[in-house]
Design a protein around this motif. Structure first.
Motif: not given
Length: 197
Positions: A103-107, A114-115, A121-126
């Motif tokens: 849903e957040l564009g990180l399939p 994470v590094c 992208e890190q914000q979308r993981v959160a």
């Protein structure tokens, strides 16, 4: 101040006006110096440390300004590990995590470290961690600060979907576009002025 289920409230004001402090009080991370705080019928202040911990575990999804991710761990571990304190039946499945990332564009990014991700992208993981937790209260501190406008829109729409399902979201922001997407704006700068007069 009050906020209701299915409502997105923007907290605005100049730097130093107390936006992050207010979020920390609402999330039972910081004790208010006075007054009372009741959320969903639960007295969060005054309350014992155990009550505050259980409240955070069961009800709060927090998007920290610095993402609060472990950079040496994978995307999946960053989503799953904080939720291990949840009752087993409420923990997300692998498919829940995959769906949220999609849903957040990180399939397909579950195993990425994470590094190796950009700030956006890190914000979308959160945010994915919040999506799979499905909290009743979402506290977001500058959730679009590291994102371009298109990705910022994805974040706000994702928060809106959770509020449409019954959550309440309180968002600290300097971004007028984010505030315009909310149902209501609380301006701490104006409050501070009116409180002194």
């Amino acid at each position: 101040m009050s906020a209701e289920p299915r409502e997105m409230v923007a907290i605005m004001g100049p730097s130093g006006s107390g936006k992050t402090t207010l979020l920390n009080c609402l999330g039972a991370l910081t004790r208010p110096t006075s007054g009372a705080l009741t959320i969903g019928g639960i007295s969060v202040h005054p309350a014992s440390a155990a009550v505050r911990r259980k409240f955070r575990r069961d009800h709060v999804g927090y998007l920290f300004q610095n993402f609060a991710l472990v950079e040496s761990e994978s995307v999946e571990r960053n989503i799953v590990d904080p939720l291990r304190i949840m009752p087993r039946k409420r923990r997300p499945s692998t498919s829940d995590i995959s769906r949220a990332l999609g849903e957040l564009g990180l399939p397909g990014r579950e195993k990425d470290k994470v590094c190796r991700l950009s700030g956006g992208e890190q914000q979308r993981v959160a945010l994915a961690a919040v999506l799979v937790k499905r909290p009743s209260l979402i506290l977001a501190d500058e959730p679009t600060g590291s994102l371009d406008s298109a990705n910022g829109h994805v974040i706000i729409e994702s928060i809106r979907r959770l509020t449409d399902q019954g959550a309440c979201a309180v968002i600290a922001t300097h971004d007028r576009d984010v505030a315009d997407c909310c149902d209501r704006v609380v301006d701490l700068g104006q409050f501070a002025v009116s409180a002194r007069t």
